[in-house]
Design an enzyme around this catalytic site. Structure first.
Site, PDB file in Angstrom:
ATOM      1  N   GLY A 143      -1.780   3.246   7.543  1.00 51.40           N
ATOM      2  CA  GLY A 143      -2.853   3.026   6.347  1.00 51.40           C
ATOM      3  C   GLY A 143      -1.965   2.815   4.970  1.00 51.40           C
ATOM      4  N   CYS A 144      -2.253   3.377   3.856  1.00 50.90           N
ATOM      5  CA  CYS A 144      -1.673   3.558   2.905  1.00 50.90           C
ATOM      6  C   CYS A 144      -0.645   4.253   2.885  1.00 50.90           C
ATOM      7  CB  CYS A 144      -2.733   4.200   1.780  1.00 50.90           C
ATOM      8  SG  CYS A 144      -1.997   4.190   0.016  1.00 50.90           S
ATOM      9  N   PHE A 145       0.386   3.790   2.486  1.00 48.75           N
ATOM     10  CA  PHE A 145       1.933   4.492   2.382  1.00 48.75           C
ATOM     11  C   PHE A 145       1.980   5.599   1.582  1.00 48.75           C
ATOM     12  CE2 PHE A 145       3.747   0.378   0.144  1.00 48.75           C
ATOM     13  CZ  PHE A 145       3.013   0.698  -1.086  1.00 48.75           C
ATOM     14  N   TRP A 146       1.027   5.790   0.549  1.00 49.06           N
ATOM     15  CA  TRP A 146       1.122   7.017  -0.299  1.00 49.06           C
ATOM     16  C   TRP A 146       0.720   8.200   0.502  1.00 49.06           C
ATOM     17  CZ3 TRP A 146      -2.502   4.718  -4.367  1.00 49.06           C
ATOM     18  CH2 TRP A 146      -1.781   3.721  -5.192  1.00 49.06           C
TER      19      TRP A 146
END
Length: 180
Positions: free
Chosen positions: A14-17
């Protein structure tokens, strides 16, 4: 398998953050770099291009780790249990192929270990695991403002509502594997 050298692992959850923030807390992890992999367009993709969903890239993190302190298998287990590997091209409100669950293996050893962990995870989840397993194509480092995102923006709404709870669960389930 290299014993004394650092190794790399590349995952998209998902979101790399979120994925970056998780692995920055894991003991034995030397560095986590947010980036893109798996696309079919020439040149270095930008965040805007990847977010369009048209490049084929996934948001990923590339982890440099010390296999003397943490195994590739342990990294995979943490990865597979800190995001939802049963939703195709989606993590929470983030939807699109750029948010797919993917393991990019660096060599045959990683491929073999990943197959085993994926088989094991099939019994852990009620729904089918849809995590992609592919050889690592070229990795592109994301723009500077994506690096250390949670560390630099922890008061931001997305961080508070999405990443902070994931970090709480990480501390609850993997306390013995985290940096002191």
């Amino acid at each position: 398998m290299k014993i004394d050298a650092h190794e790399k692992a590349t995952f998209g959850g998902g979101c790399f953050w979120c994925t970056e923030a998780i692995f920055q807390h894991v003991n034995g992890v030397i560095e986590v770099v947010s980036g893109y992999a798996g696309g079919q367009v020439p040149g270095k993709p930008t965040y805007r291009e990847v977010c369009s969903g048209l490049t084929g890239h996934a948001e990923v993190v590339q982890i440099t780790f010390d296999p003397g302190l943490i195994t590739y298998r342990d990294l995979l287990v943490i990865f597979m249990t800190t995001h939802d590997p049963t939703t195709l091209n989606r993590q929470g409100a983030d939807v699109g192929t750029q948010y797919r669950s993917v393991i990019f293996f660096h060599d045959e050893y990683q491929k073999e270990i990943a197959h085993g962990v994926l088989d094991e995870m099939k019994t852990y989840y009620e729904n089918p695991v849809v995590t992609e397993l592919s050889p690592l194509p070229k990795f592109f480092e994301a723009e500077d403002y994506h690096q250390d995102y949670y560390e630099n923006n922890s008061a931001q709404g997305y961080c508070q509502y999405v990443i902070t709870p994931k970090l709480s669960r990480l501390r609850e389930h993997y306390a013995d594997m985290l940096k002191k």
